[in-house]
Design a protein around this motif. Structure first.
Motif, mmCIF file in Angstrom:
data_model
loop_
_atom_site.group_PDB
_atom_site.id
_atom_site.type_symbol
_atom_site.label_atom_id
_atom_site.label_comp_id
_atom_site.label_asym_id
_atom_site.label_seq_id
_atom_site.Cartn_x
_atom_site.Cartn_y
_atom_site.Cartn_z
ATOM 1 N N GLY A 1 -36.497 -46.173 0.008
ATOM 2 C CA GLY A 1 -35.137 -46.119 -0.529
ATOM 3 C C GLY A 1 -34.123 -45.444 0.855
ATOM 4 N N ALA B 1 -23.637 -55.076 -2.395
ATOM 5 C CA ALA B 1 -24.881 -55.821 -2.553
ATOM 6 C C ALA B 1 -24.889 -57.171 -1.855
ATOM 7 N N ALA B 2 -23.681 -57.575 -1.954
ATOM 8 C CA ALA B 2 -23.575 -58.895 -1.216
ATOM 9 C C ALA B 2 -23.435 -58.969 0.136
ATOM 10 N N VAL C 1 -31.434 -54.406 -6.965
ATOM 11 C CA VAL C 1 -31.598 -55.887 -7.319
ATOM 12 C C VAL C 1 -32.882 -56.046 -7.624
ATOM 13 N N GLU C 2 -34.023 -55.503 -7.166
ATOM 14 C CA GLU C 2 -35.309 -55.538 -7.611
ATOM 15 C C GLU C 2 -35.599 -55.160 -9.133
ATOM 16 N N MET D 1 -25.787 -57.795 2.740
ATOM 17 C CA MET D 1 -27.137 -57.542 3.413
ATOM 18 C C MET D 1 -28.084 -58.030 2.463
ATOM 19 N N LEU E 1 -23.076 -57.787 -8.557
ATOM 20 C CA LEU E 1 -23.093 -56.348 -8.331
ATOM 21 C C LEU E 1 -21.960 -56.011 -7.376
ATOM 22 N N THR F 1 -28.670 -46.325 -2.093
ATOM 23 C CA THR F 1 -29.923 -47.144 -1.969
ATOM 24 C C THR F 1 -29.762 -48.416 -1.084
ATOM 25 N N GLY F 2 -28.833 -48.669 -0.675
ATOM 26 C CA GLY F 2 -28.695 -50.005 -0.023
ATOM 27 C C GLY F 2 -29.129 -51.298 -0.955
ATOM 28 N N TYR F 3 -28.980 -50.953 -2.063
ATOM 29 C CA TYR F 3 -28.957 -52.082 -3.232
ATOM 30 C C TYR F 3 -30.321 -52.565 -3.296
ATOM 31 N N ALA F 4 -31.246 -52.531 -2.500
ATOM 32 C CA ALA F 4 -32.586 -53.244 -2.497
ATOM 33 C C ALA F 4 -33.302 -53.050 -3.985
ATOM 34 N N HIS F 5 -33.468 -51.762 -4.012
ATOM 35 C CA HIS F 5 -34.292 -51.292 -5.181
ATOM 36 C C HIS F 5 -33.567 -51.650 -6.699
ATOM 37 N N LEU G 1 -32.258 -45.759 -7.937
ATOM 38 C CA LEU G 1 -31.268 -44.689 -7.853
ATOM 39 C C LEU G 1 -31.598 -43.578 -6.912
ATOM 40 N N ARG H 1 -26.800 -60.311 -6.830
ATOM 41 C CA ARG H 1 -25.911 -59.763 -5.686
ATOM 42 C C ARG H 1 -24.592 -59.840 -5.725
ATOM 43 N N GLU H 2 -24.230 -60.945 -6.169
ATOM 44 C CA GLU H 2 -22.749 -61.247 -6.415
ATOM 45 C C GLU H 2 -22.269 -60.559 -7.469
ATOM 46 N N THR I 1 -32.239 -57.737 1.526
ATOM 47 C CA THR I 1 -33.118 -56.704 1.354
ATOM 48 C C THR I 1 -33.956 -56.479 2.665
ATOM 49 N N ARG J 1 -41.926 -45.407 -1.999
ATOM 50 C CA ARG J 1 -40.809 -46.094 -2.499
ATOM 51 C C ARG J 1 -39.644 -45.319 -2.277
ATOM 52 N N HIS K 1 -33.640 -48.227 3.290
ATOM 53 C CA HIS K 1 -32.789 -49.181 2.899
ATOM 54 C C HIS K 1 -31.310 -48.775 2.879
ATOM 55 N N GLY K 2 -31.247 -47.513 2.556
ATOM 56 C CA GLY K 2 -29.584 -46.799 2.507
ATOM 57 C C GLY K 2 -29.410 -46.446 3.839
ATOM 58 N N ALA L 1 -27.907 -50.011 5.287
ATOM 59 C CA ALA L 1 -26.684 -50.282 4.608
ATOM 60 C C ALA L 1 -25.547 -49.369 5.442
ATOM 61 N N ALA M 1 -37.908 -48.753 -10.533
ATOM 62 C CA ALA M 1 -37.904 -49.455 -9.204
ATOM 63 C C ALA M 1 -37.286 -48.503 -8.199
#
Lengths: 775, 159
Positions: free
Chosen positions: A665, A703-704, B147-148, A706, B133, B141-145, B101, B130-131, A708, A661, A668-669, A672, B98
């Motif tokens: 992460g 967050a908007a 959002v999860e 892209m 946030l 993190t690229g937000y994915a986790h 962070l 997503r909106e 996941t 995980r 993902h980062g 982004a 999740a």
């Protein structure tokens, strides 16, 4: 056991455990440098250059010095020793001496009783400048009569590589394509701006809490810059609010805090504002890359010739190393036979550049992977197939002498193609998911590939790590380690590796804070080295601790250590679970006996790599290489030029993911940041002045921005890695921009060769090619 | 240069506080420097990044855009006041679970935004999360986790 622990069944490595310190972070208890306060502490502010190039005629700081509450004012006269992140390129000073060479350069530093007083003091300082002609383009800076940024001339470094027979290679090609690509300065944008708190004790010994990635390296540099013995300087890393290379200590922040503390004998805190962080950090180097490549009818690359101009900016930082990465690293991604490269790193009066996640690879990956798509199309070949036919394989020695150990590119290709729903060859395209597309919008898919080192042997002939594993009387383990944590969670992986080796639960293992006073020397998290290099050192130390543990248990149980095993918090005789002592009993007994001591074992590891030859650039610089393949589906609005990212598939070969995980992460980062690099990030510079030094005008992905990413960690095993692991944080930032550029081309048929790919560039390209075109 | 100070009473994390602040004092600085509640972070200084998000009377606000005197007699909740006595609030637990962070600097702000979001609406789609946030920036993190973590807390994903 060898450094690379065996392939047995793993119980802790491979688990997605929570990150160390997560509880403190979610509850607001984690302390970052801006949270630290010391009694009697002063606050510092910096006066910076408003000019890109000017002679400092005179500094009048008398009124500032007399302002009530101001304790010390320093100028370049107080900081005469040259500094630099690379010993061979010490081209700057803590505060500007005689000249300023970029807008934002630190000129005067003030420490006062509070920040407002320090700011008021800056207003009272008068600096007389004599403006000098400036140069902002690296090619112009090499031209005749260009202003000299430094007396030594504007050429910082030139790299020439010529292998095989490039001309014959082009002669044998079926298709040859040449194009020029331009990349932009990218800002790290860590959520925490850089800062430092410095203090001295009564004997003048300096302690600095600094947001820096590498405490031991920064200790050496600080001591050198301040003319102090290393032992008089202590560097401690508090929690770090992101770094991505931006806090490798190339900037002057912690030097200034330290120098002020030495000057006034009181604690000093210097926190950069967001704008100062933009001005002070060393952004990703802008590069102009002219690329010529040929492929034969079977799609094999016959020759590659590259001309690179890197915009170093005004001072070096780590850019002389970055330019070598741009010039050579990705040549080891494919089976090249003929490569010729001329790379020049050039001083300009732009803000200085430096290290940023990927360390040069994102620049070249954008050029190379865009270029390969053009070649594939000209050849009429699927772009993925073209890459597959050229990719390195396990066991290869690449054109630059790299030994490829594990390499699961084939699996990465397979997983990527399967999930994105190829084929990738350009054709009229419906959305991959079958969803209806609005009028005026086009869908497209692009792929790209990259690789990265897992630790790199660069300046010194050592790329090692030293750690100590200590067992406490209650049977827990502490990893005494100065590698530190920049937020990516590397130390969490180290606890998992230690727990796996010792046979104890992972939550029984902690890692000390990174402190030069109490930890052995190491380089810190950079070059994706922590998991492999420090991980192997942890295995060695934990094996040593385990031997001591079994030895004392053997004495207590009157058994041979070879007959003992560790399970369930105890050591017992194999086959006789009742003949047992708890780990805590054994650890306690190890201390409380005649000549007793803690169970305390050192582990040191140096990677089986070499420093590349300084003339030929040949040599295997890393113990392992990681690979990343990405496919992106975009939707382009042909009326507005706006690109929306529909899907991202990322397949990564990181060997064994120690903490899947956490690795996910990282991917993902990285993506982004890659999306921002591709589409909207970049310094807006006007004659060296930064026009967008804030997070409103310098947009990063939200967050908007892209979806996941769909990530796949392909099955892999790195023989040099701890439990088969290798690095994973940097490879996935590199392919994203090219994958997006290729997807945009696939969607609307225009090839954008400069980053970021903003809507206006797409619209202009669409206009130039004669109106809208259906895919 | 020091300016006149004004008396300010407010309630922070359930406790009455009385401060003397300059009129230019930001709520962010009053929380961090006057009250020692350093969990609220300074990121961009201009209301873009959301690292300084706190709740005022239950609404999420950026404390770098408010003067301390603007919250006179209001109830402020910071990350330190989200859960009592060392326990974890379900949002905090979900973030840990999740892996939502990495460096943690933006995390208090995200958690406070999430608290206001979930207090207002229990059921959310991914697009809505997503909106919601998009006023908080995370560079790691690229937000994915993240959002999860939030979707795991909302009801509609479980149906």
């Amino acid at each position: 056991m060898s450094a690379a622990a065996g392939r047995g069944k793993l119980t802790v490595v491979g688990q997605s455990l929570p990150m160390l310190g997560a509880h403190d972070k979610v509850s607001g208890r984690a302390l970052y440098v801006s949270d630290l306060k010391l009694p009697h502490m002063l606050h510092a502010k910096i006066l910076r250059s408003p000019y890109p190039h000017a002679r400092i005629v005179h500094i009048d700081a008398e009124r500032a010095r007399r302002l009530r509450g101001v304790k010390v004012v320093l100028t370049g006269a107080d900081t005469p020793r040259p500094i630099g992140a690379i010993g061979a390129h010490k081209d700057e000073h803590i505060l500007a001496v005689d000249k300023v060479r970029h807008v934002g350069e630190e000129v005067v530093a003030v420490a006062a009783v509070d920040e407002n007083t320090a700011l008021d003091a800056l207003e009272l300082i008068r600096v007389d400048y004599e403006e000098l002609p400036a140069v902002f383009d690296p090619e112009e800076a090499l031209g005749p009569g260009a202003p000299a940024v430094h007396a030594s001339g504007n050429l910082v470094r030139e790299i020439r590589i010529d292998r095989g027979d490039v001309d014959a290679g082009f002669a044998s090609a079926a298709v040859v394509h040449e194009a020029t690509y331009q990349t932009q300065p990218q800002y790290h944008a860590p959520m925490e701006p850089t800062g430092a708190v410095a203090t001295i004790d009564a004997s003048g010994r300096l302690t600095v809490w600094a947001a820096v990635q590498s405490i031991h390296r920064n200790q050496l540099r600080l001591a050198d810059a301040l003319g102090l013995p290393t032992s008089r300087v202590r560097v401690i890393q508090p929690h770090m609010g992101g770094s991505f290379g931006g806090k490798l200590g190339e900037d002057s922040t912690h030097y200034i805090a330290a120098r002020l503390a030495l000057a006034c004998g009181r604690p000093v805190r210097l926190l950069n504002t967001r704008l100062e962080d933009f001005l002070g950090v060393r952004a990703r180097m802008a590069a102009r890359i002219r690329l010529k490549m040929g492929v034969d009818p079977a799609g094999r690359i016959t020759a590659k010739e590259t001309w690179i101009h890197g915009d170093n900016g005004a001072y070096c930082g780590l850019s002389p190393e970055v330019i070598l990465v741009i010039a050579a690293r990705l040549d080891s991604l494919y089976r090249h036979r003929n490569v010729r490269t001329l790379a020049r790193l050039v001083y300009t009066n732009n803000p200085p550049s430096g290290a940023f996640r990927g360390f040069g690879n994102p620049q070249m990956a954008f050029a190379l992977e865009s270029h390969l798509d053009v070649l594939a199309e000209q050849l009429g070949m699927d772009p993925l197939e073209l890459r597959r036919r050229n990719s390195v394989q396990p066991g290869d020695t690449t054109i630059h002498g790299w030994s490829i150990g594990s390499c699961e590119l084939s699996k990465c290709y397979e997983e990527t193609a399967k999930r994105i729903g190829g084929p990738l060859r350009r054709r009229p395209r419906a959305p991959a998911d079958g969803a209806p597309v609005a009028e005026g919008r086009r869908r497209g898919i692009g792929i790209a590939v990259a690789m990265h080192v897992s630790g790199a042997r660069q300046a010194a002939d050592w790329d090692g790590s030293n750690v100590v594993v200590k067992l406490t009387p209650d049977g827990r383990a502490v990893i005494i380690c100065g590698e530190g944590d920049i937020g990516q969670g590397g130390p969490t992986a180290l606890t998992q590796i230690a727990a796996e080796t010792l046979g104890i639960p992972p939550d029984h293992v902690t890692v000390t804070p990174a402190d030069t006073e109490t930890t052995p020397f190491c380089f810190g998290p950079m070059a994706s080295r922590l998991t492999l290099v420090a991980g192997n050192a942890v295995i060695k130390a934990a094996e040593g601790a385990r031997r001591q543990l079994l030895s004392i248990a053997g004495q207590l149980l009157e058994a041979s250590p070879e007959d003992l095993t560790i399970a369930g918090g105890a050591i017992h005789v194999v086959g006789a679970p009742d003949r047992r002592v708890t780990i805590a009993q054994a650890c306690t007994a190890h201390i409380f006996r005649r000549d007793g001591e803690d169970i305390f074992a050192r582990g040191t590891y140096d990677a089986p790599s070499v420093v590349a030859d300084r003339k030929t650039y040949l040599g295997n610089v890393s113990a392992a290489y990681s690979f990343a393949v990405q496919a992106v589906e975009v939707e382009v609005d042909v009326e507005t030029g706006v690109v929306r990212i529909i899907r991202i598939v990322a397949a990564d070969d990181v060997g064994t993911p120690v903490n899947p995980r956490a690795v996910e992460g990282q991917i993902h980062g990285a993506i982004a940041q890659g999306v921002g690099y591709a589409l909207f990030e970049g310094f807006a510079l006007e004659n060296g002045r930064l026009l967008n030094g804030n997070l409103a005008d310098y947009p990063v992905a939200t967050a908007a921005s892209m979806p996941t990413p769909e990530t796949v960690l392909v099955d892999g095993w790195e023989p040099n890695g701890p439990f088969g692991a290798k690095g994973g944080s940097e490879a996935p930032i590199s392919p994203t921009a090219a994958a997006i550029a290729n997807a945009i081309y696939d969607a609307v048929g225009v090839r954008i060769t400069s980053l970021p790919i903003t809507p206006d560039k797409i619209l202009r390209a669409l206009r130039e090619r004669g109106g809208r075109r259906d895919a | 240069m020091s300016l006149p100070r004004h008396r300010l009473t407010l309630r922070v994390n359930g406790e009455e506080q009385e401060l003397l602040v300059e009129s230019r004092r930001l709520l962010l600085d009053a929380l961090r420097d006057d009250l020692g509640l350093t969990g609220t972070k300074r990121g961009c200084e201009e209301g873009v990044c959301g690292a300084c998000t706190v709740l005022v009377d239950g609404r999420h606000v950026r404390s770098c855009l408010l003067l301390a005197l603007q919250v006179r007699d209001r109830a402020v909740t910071t990350i330190e006041g989200l859960a009592g006595d060392g326990a974890l609030h379900p949002i905090q637990a979900a973030f840990i679970r999740a892996g939502a962070l990495q460096c943690g600097y933006c995390t208090p702000g995200f958690i406070m935004t999430t608290k206001a979001l979930l207090d207002a609406r229990a059921a959310l789609t991914e697009a809505e999360v997503r909106e919601a946030l998009s006023g908080n920036i995370c560079r790691c993190t690229g937000y994915a986790h993240i959002v999860e973590a939030i979707l795991a807390l909302t009801e509609d994903t479980k149906r």
